[in-house]
Every structure is written in C-alpha cells, then in structure tokens.
Design an enzyme around this catalytic site. Structure first.
Site, mmCIF file in Angstrom:
data_model
loop_
_atom_site.group_PDB
_atom_site.id
_atom_site.type_symbol
_atom_site.label_atom_id
_atom_site.label_comp_id
_atom_site.label_asym_id
_atom_site.label_seq_id
_atom_site.Cartn_x
_atom_site.Cartn_y
_atom_site.Cartn_z
ATOM 1 N N ASP A 123 0.873 -1.174 0.000
ATOM 2 C CA ASP A 123 0.000 0.000 0.000
ATOM 3 C C ASP A 123 0.907 1.220 0.000
ATOM 4 O O ASP A 123 1.685 1.429 0.942
ATOM 5 C CB ASP A 123 -0.888 0.013 1.246
ATOM 6 C CG ASP A 123 -1.973 -1.044 1.194
ATOM 7 O OD1 ASP A 123 -2.392 -1.405 0.092
ATOM 8 O OD2 ASP A 123 -2.389 -1.515 2.274
ATOM 9 N N ASP A 176 -13.547 -3.794 -1.412
ATOM 10 C CA ASP A 176 -13.350 -3.561 0.024
ATOM 11 C C ASP A 176 -14.700 -3.766 0.684
ATOM 12 O O ASP A 176 -15.655 -3.023 0.434
ATOM 13 C CB ASP A 176 -12.845 -2.139 0.280
ATOM 14 C CG ASP A 176 -11.461 -1.910 -0.304
ATOM 15 O OD1 ASP A 176 -10.720 -2.892 -0.470
ATOM 16 O OD2 ASP A 176 -11.124 -0.750 -0.610
#
Length: 256
Positions: A11, A130
């Site tokens: 990330d 998500d």
C-alpha cells in the site's frame, strides 16, 4: 488446478509503503521498490501495489513507482489506485504492470470493467472489493457492504452480488479485502471468503487480517485461490519463504 499464490501487498502513499488498521492510523513501512525486490527474492508469486491516496486525491497511480518496481522484479505485478478510465489502465500496463486493479471507478461506472476487458482481456482486470460487515434486519445474521474511496465511503451494494456482476462484466479476478479485519491480525474473514467464492468462478485473492501462516491456510481452505498479506512481511514476522514452508507443512501445496 493451480497452486495457491502467496502475495505481498504494497500500500503506497507519496512513494512510501504505509500500513494501518482498517485503512486508518497509517505508519511508514518502507521503500516499495526495495520491498518488492526482497519479496521476489524470497519467493513471492506476485506483487500487488495499491496507490491508496490516488483516488481520494483525484489523480492517477504513480507511473514512475510502477516502472521502478517493474525494473526490480520479474514476477507478476498487479497495480491499482486511481484507475478511472481505459487510458489510466493502459499507462500502468505500459509502465510494466501485468494486471490492473479497479475499485471505486468500477462501482461508479460498472461498464468500465467491460471496456477494460474488451481492450486488454479479462486476465488483466482485477476487481478490488473492500467489504465491510453490515447487520441484517433480523439482528442475528450479517451481510457485507462495499466501501470505496480507500474506505471513506460506504455504498449500498452487497459484496457477493457485486463480485458476481463484476465478473459478468469482465473481471478475471477478485481482490477481496475485509475492512473489519484489515491490520487487526485477527485472521481473514472466512465467512466473507466463502460467500464470494460461492458466487463467482474466477480466482479470489483474500486480504485483510493475516497474522500467522495458519490464517493463510484457513483462507485457502475457505476458498481463496491466493492469500495477500502485508504486516507480517513488512514487520519481518515471517519471510515469504518461511510462510511457504509452513504452508507446505500444513498440507497446502504452494509454488516453491
């Protein structure tokens, strides 16, 4: 049948790897190029790089970071964050990505998945979902809603149903992240994996909550085709090689 993949996740924000809990309280976790090279050397099957601030900031993924990672590793590289249009995906693929991950833009405009699949082929398109648990009306059961913009906005879409539609529109793989488990070291949300696995016939990458190799084993047995982890690798708790040997000791065949 393909062997399960072990995938470190990077990330990235402002050129650095960050890691947090449930998409918040981010901390620095290293240089993405150096980490990608290390994980490739340790036997990672693939690298996923997500530019987590691209969509909230209304920009495209950093192409220069993708190019640098591509030069450092020879294994498959999937890249996401800030993919709003076909041209964005083309830029990432030209920079060296093998696959592109699409989340927010696909929710906003599902036809984007069809356009991407028509241009590049479904094998290049990863639908990133998500998911967050939401209680059902009976108060006893639950479902999973979809969250976009790096966890900042919930939308009224069921995660399993969205996975099914996304695959129908051209996604060749699903990156499934449990926001409830992300960074918590409590293990993957196995019920979520099972629910999405039952709804689609393309590979599912499980993400969110890995703490030990046992967590990875459970996710694979729940139906995941690949397991993504970040903290256990970034913090040096396990190397990719160690995880693979431990998976094999548990009876899970992996690529060595």
């Amino acid at each position: 049948m393909l062997k399960p993949r072990v995938i470190p996740c990077l990330d990235v924000r402002e050129g650095r790897i960050v890691k947090g809990v449930q998409f918040a309280r981010l901390r620095d976790a290293g240089n993405p190029v150096e980490r990608a090279a290390l994980y490739a050397e340790q036997g990672a099957d693939e690298i996923i790089m997500l530019d987590i601030s691209a969509t909230p900031e209304g920009r495209s993924t950093s192409v220069e970071t993708v190019k640098a990672i591509r030069q450092a590793v020879g294994i498959p590289l999937a890249v996401g964050g800030g993919v709003h249009a076909v041209d964005d995906a083309a830029s990432l693929l030209d920079a060296g990505a093998d696959k592109v991950c699409v989340n927010t833009a696909a929710v906003r405009e599902p036809a984007l998945l069809e356009a991407l699949a028509d241009r590049f082929g479904s094998q290049c398109i990863v639908l990133a979902i998500d998911a967050k648990r939401t209680p059902c009306e009976d108060g006893l059961t639950h479902a999973w809603g979809v969250v976009v913009r790096s966890g900042a906005e919930a939308v009224k879409i069921d995660a399993a149903s969205w996975a099914m539609e996304g695959v129908r529109r051209g996604a060749g793989e699903v990156l499934l992240t449990s926001i409830d488990r992300d960074g918590t070291a409590e293990g993957y949300d196995l019920d979520l994996i099972r629910a999405v696995r039952a709804s689609i016939d393309v590979p599912v990458i499980a993400s969110g909550g890995a703490s030990t190799p046992d967590d990875l084993v459970e996710a694979i047995r729940a139906g995941a085709d690949a397991v993504l982890a970040a903290s256990i690798f970034h913090d040096g708790v396990y190397s990719v090689r160690e995880v693979k040997f431990l998976l094999m000791a548990k009876g899970v065949e992996v690529r060595m």
